[in-house]
Motif scaffolding. Structure first.
Motif, PDB file in Angstrom:
ATOM      1  N   ASP A  47       0.862  -1.179   0.000  1.00 37.70           N
ATOM      2  CA  ASP A  47       0.000   0.000   0.000  1.00 37.70           C
ATOM      3  C   ASP A  47       0.900   1.231   0.000  1.00 37.70           C
ATOM      4  O   ASP A  47       2.070   1.150   0.390  1.00 37.70           O
ATOM      5  CB  ASP A  47      -0.917   0.011   1.226  1.00 37.70           C
ATOM      6  N   SER A  48       0.348   2.365  -0.429  1.00 39.02           N
ATOM      7  CA  SER A  48       1.145   3.591  -0.406  1.00 39.02           C
ATOM      8  C   SER A  48       1.401   4.058   1.022  1.00 39.02           C
ATOM      9  O   SER A  48       2.352   4.805   1.266  1.00 39.02           O
ATOM     10  CB  SER A  48       0.436   4.699  -1.192  1.00 39.02           C
ATOM     11  N   GLY A  49       0.554   3.630   1.947  1.00 40.56           N
ATOM     12  CA  GLY A  49       0.716   4.049   3.346  1.00 40.56           C
ATOM     13  C   GLY A  49       0.089   3.045   4.286  1.00 40.56           C
ATOM     14  O   GLY A  49       0.345   1.850   4.194  1.00 40.56           O
ATOM     15  N   ILE A  50      -0.798   3.519   5.142  1.00 44.53           N
ATOM     16  CA  ILE A  50      -1.377   2.669   6.181  1.00 44.53           C
ATOM     17  C   ILE A  50      -2.678   2.001   5.760  1.00 44.53           C
ATOM     18  O   ILE A  50      -3.191   1.150   6.484  1.00 44.53           O
ATOM     19  CB  ILE A  50      -1.629   3.478   7.475  1.00 44.53           C
ATOM     20  N   GLY A  51      -3.220   2.366   4.590  1.00 47.84           N
ATOM     21  CA  GLY A  51      -4.541   1.874   4.215  1.00 47.84           C
ATOM     22  C   GLY A  51      -4.658   0.373   4.191  1.00 47.84           C
ATOM     23  O   GLY A  51      -5.665  -0.199   4.610  1.00 47.84           O
ATOM     24  N   GLY A  52      -3.638  -0.318   3.700  1.00 45.94           N
ATOM     25  CA  GLY A  52      -3.686  -1.768   3.574  1.00 45.94           C
ATOM     26  C   GLY A  52      -3.715  -2.513   4.898  1.00 45.94           C
ATOM     27  O   GLY A  52      -3.926  -3.722   4.919  1.00 45.94           O
ATOM     28  N   ILE A  53      -3.530  -1.796   6.002  1.00 42.92           N
ATOM     29  CA  ILE A  53      -3.668  -2.436   7.314  1.00 42.92           C
ATOM     30  C   ILE A  53      -5.072  -3.017   7.461  1.00 42.92           C
ATOM     31  O   ILE A  53      -5.274  -4.018   8.156  1.00 42.92           O
ATOM     32  CB  ILE A  53      -3.381  -1.420   8.446  1.00 42.92           C
ATOM     33  N   SER A  54      -6.066  -2.412   6.799  1.00 44.57           N
ATOM     34  CA  SER A  54      -7.426  -2.955   6.863  1.00 44.57           C
ATOM     35  C   SER A  54      -7.463  -4.378   6.313  1.00 44.57           C
ATOM     36  O   SER A  54      -8.176  -5.238   6.847  1.00 44.57           O
ATOM     37  CB  SER A  54      -8.398  -2.054   6.092  1.00 44.57           C
ATOM     38  N   ILE A  55      -6.695  -4.652   5.274  1.00 45.16           N
ATOM     39  CA  ILE A  55      -6.629  -6.003   4.716  1.00 45.16           C
ATOM     40  C   ILE A  55      -5.833  -6.931   5.616  1.00 45.16           C
ATOM     41  O   ILE A  55      -6.219  -8.076   5.864  1.00 45.16           O
ATOM     42  CB  ILE A  55      -6.026  -5.956   3.299  1.00 45.16           C
ATOM     43  N   LEU A  56      -4.709  -6.458   6.115  1.00 52.29           N
ATOM     44  CA  LEU A  56      -3.897  -7.279   7.009  1.00 52.29           C
ATOM     45  C   LEU A  56      -4.702  -7.691   8.238  1.00 52.29           C
ATOM     46  O   LEU A  56      -4.665  -8.852   8.655  1.00 52.29           O
ATOM     47  CB  LEU A  56      -2.637  -6.512   7.427  1.00 52.29           C
ATOM     48  N   ARG A  57      -5.446  -6.761   8.816  1.00 51.71           N
ATOM     49  CA  ARG A  57      -6.257  -7.096   9.988  1.00 51.71           C
ATOM     50  C   ARG A  57      -7.325  -8.129   9.645  1.00 51.71           C
ATOM     51  O   ARG A  57      -7.604  -9.031  10.442  1.00 51.71           O
ATOM     52  CB  ARG A  57      -6.886  -5.832  10.567  1.00 51.71           C
ATOM     53  N   SER A  58      -7.915  -8.027   8.453  1.00 49.42           N
ATOM     54  CA  SER A  58      -8.925  -9.009   8.043  1.00 49.42           C
ATOM     55  C   SER A  58      -8.316 -10.403   7.934  1.00 49.42           C
ATOM     56  O   SER A  58      -8.929 -11.395   8.340  1.00 49.42           O
ATOM     57  CB  SER A  58      -9.540  -8.599   6.698  1.00 49.42           C
ATOM     58  N   LEU A  59      -7.104 -10.483   7.379  1.00 50.39           N
ATOM     59  CA  LEU A  59      -6.439 -11.778   7.255  1.00 50.39           C
ATOM     60  C   LEU A  59      -6.076 -12.360   8.614  1.00 50.39           C
ATOM     61  O   LEU A  59      -6.222 -13.557   8.851  1.00 50.39           O
ATOM     62  CB  LEU A  59      -5.184 -11.630   6.386  1.00 50.39           C
ATOM     63  N   ILE A  60      -5.604 -11.511   9.505  1.00 50.31           N
ATOM     64  CA  ILE A  60      -5.254 -11.975  10.853  1.00 50.31           C
ATOM     65  C   ILE A  60      -6.507 -12.456  11.584  1.00 50.31           C
ATOM     66  O   ILE A  60      -6.499 -13.496  12.248  1.00 50.31           O
ATOM     67  CB  ILE A  60      -4.554 -10.858  11.651  1.00 50.31           C
ATOM     68  N   TYR A 101       4.227  -6.465   5.421  1.00 51.93           N
ATOM     69  CA  TYR A 101       3.469  -5.261   5.058  1.00 51.93           C
ATOM     70  C   TYR A 101       4.453  -4.221   4.542  1.00 51.93           C
ATOM     71  O   TYR A 101       5.378  -3.819   5.250  1.00 51.93           O
ATOM     72  CB  TYR A 101       2.702  -4.699   6.259  1.00 51.93           C
ATOM     73  N   TYR A 102       4.234  -3.799   3.281  1.00 48.46           N
ATOM     74  CA  TYR A 102       5.106  -2.788   2.683  1.00 48.46           C
ATOM     75  C   TYR A 102       4.335  -1.488   2.531  1.00 48.46           C
ATOM     76  O   TYR A 102       3.395  -1.394   1.730  1.00 48.46           O
ATOM     77  CB  TYR A 102       5.644  -3.237   1.325  1.00 48.46           C
ATOM     78  N   ALA A 103       4.751  -0.475   3.287  1.00 53.36           N
ATOM     79  CA  ALA A 103       4.174   0.861   3.185  1.00 53.36           C
ATOM     80  C   ALA A 103       5.116   1.719   2.339  1.00 53.36           C
ATOM     81  O   ALA A 103       6.234   2.006   2.761  1.00 53.36           O
ATOM     82  CB  ALA A 103       3.986   1.476   4.568  1.00 53.36           C
ATOM     83  N   ASP A 104       4.654   2.110   1.168  1.00 51.71           N
ATOM     84  CA  ASP A 104       5.487   2.911   0.266  1.00 51.71           C
ATOM     85  C   ASP A 104       5.305   4.397   0.603  1.00 51.71           C
ATOM     86  O   ASP A 104       4.933   5.210  -0.249  1.00 51.71           O
ATOM     87  CB  ASP A 104       5.101   2.618  -1.178  1.00 51.71           C
ATOM     88  N   ASN A 105       5.584   4.711   1.858  1.00 47.08           N
ATOM     89  CA  ASN A 105       5.251   6.037   2.393  1.00 47.08           C
ATOM     90  C   ASN A 105       6.069   7.175   1.786  1.00 47.08           C
ATOM     91  O   ASN A 105       5.675   8.337   1.872  1.00 47.08           O
ATOM     92  CB  ASN A 105       5.396   6.047   3.918  1.00 47.08           C
ATOM     93  N   LEU A 106       7.174   6.843   1.143  1.00 46.25           N
ATOM     94  CA  LEU A 106       7.952   7.884   0.481  1.00 46.25           C
ATOM     95  C   LEU A 106       7.150   8.519  -0.656  1.00 46.25           C
ATOM     96  O   LEU A 106       7.330   9.696  -0.969  1.00 46.25           O
ATOM     97  CB  LEU A 106       9.256   7.294  -0.063  1.00 46.25           C
ATOM     98  N   TYR A 107       6.240   7.738  -1.242  1.00 44.44           N
ATOM     99  CA  TYR A 107       5.471   8.212  -2.397  1.00 44.44           C
ATOM    100  C   TYR A 107       3.974   8.304  -2.109  1.00 44.44           C
ATOM    101  O   TYR A 107       3.170   8.430  -3.037  1.00 44.44           O
ATOM    102  CB  TYR A 107       5.722   7.290  -3.595  1.00 44.44           C
ATOM    103  N   MET A 108       3.620   8.273  -0.843  1.00 39.00           N
ATOM    104  CA  MET A 108       2.218   8.385  -0.469  1.00 39.00           C
ATOM    105  C   MET A 108       1.761   9.843  -0.621  1.00 39.00           C
ATOM    106  O   MET A 108       2.469  10.751  -0.205  1.00 39.00           O
ATOM    107  CB  MET A 108       2.061   7.895   0.982  1.00 39.00           C
TER     108      MET A 108
END
Length: 223
Positions: A13-26, A36-43
């Protein structure tokens, strides 16, 4: 078949948004080996060009496969999913788009998917990212966007950005009669695997390391 392997699942994800998916999987599996890869440099990706996002995702997929041995990759970012050719990759899952719904999404998603009914926004994902733990500010942000786009006039509306999914409760609070659809659900329904794990492991990567950003991600995972 992937389910015969010990899967390493990477989420981009570009930032923290994909945590919603990670939490669903957990929540679903309880255990597993996740990156989890946060591409925060380009968010946020929503302000970038299609070619930039496409090339960036190509690079991250190669990195996660070659260096971190990920054999399942989820592109959690809806904007990135709209920019790439998902048929180009094996075992890479993207967000899905259905023309029968209206999406609240980024301007680049609208540009990349011209046939899709999109309410385009340029700033909301970044505002959520910045204020994710400031509930009063978040409530005001969502209330203002509901009013701006008249979201309460929709019977069904897709939250077409994983950042928006993190605050789905606030959208529902402001639009109790609107059915908000989480766009990640269609992706997660296609993903079935045997974790072959007795424990949960999560590796956090980011393109611009920051201890405070790492702590933000971990706090979100645990919340």
């Amino acid at each position: 078949m992937l389910n015969k392997l010990k899967p390493t699942i990477a989420i981009i994800d570009s930032g923290i948004g994909g945590i919603s998916i990670l939490r669903s999987l957990i929540n679903k599996y309880g255990v597993g080996n996740f990156i989890y890869y946060a591409d925060n440099l380009y968010m946020p990706y929503g302000t970038r060009s299609k070619s930039f996002v496409k090339n960036r995702i190509d690079y991250l997929i190669r990195l996660l496969r070659d260096t971190y041995k990920a054999n399942i990759i989820i592109i959690a970012c809806n904007t990135a999913s709209s920019a790439i050719d998902n048929f180009k990759y094996d075992n890479v899952y993207t967000m899905h788009f259905d023309n029968k719904y209206t999406y609240l999404a980024t301007s680049l998603t609208k540009k990349n998917k011209p046939s899709l009914k999109v309410i385009p926004d340029k700033t909301l994902a970044k505002m959520i990212e910045k204020n994710i733990f400031n509930k009063p500010v978040l409530k005001r942000i969502i209330r203002d966007h509901v009013k701006k786009y008249k979201l309460d006039s929709y019977k069904n509306l897709v939250l077409g950005c994983t950042h928006y999914e993190l605050v789905a409760d606030l959208f529902k609070e402001n639009c109790p009669d609107t059915n908000f659809i989480l766009n990640s659900n269609a992706t997660l329904e296609q993903l079935s695997f045997d974790p072959k794990e007795e424990q949960l492991t999560i590796k956090i990567l980011m393109s611009r390391y920051s201890q405070s950003y790492y702590e933000k991600i971990m706090k979100l995972i645990r919340s």
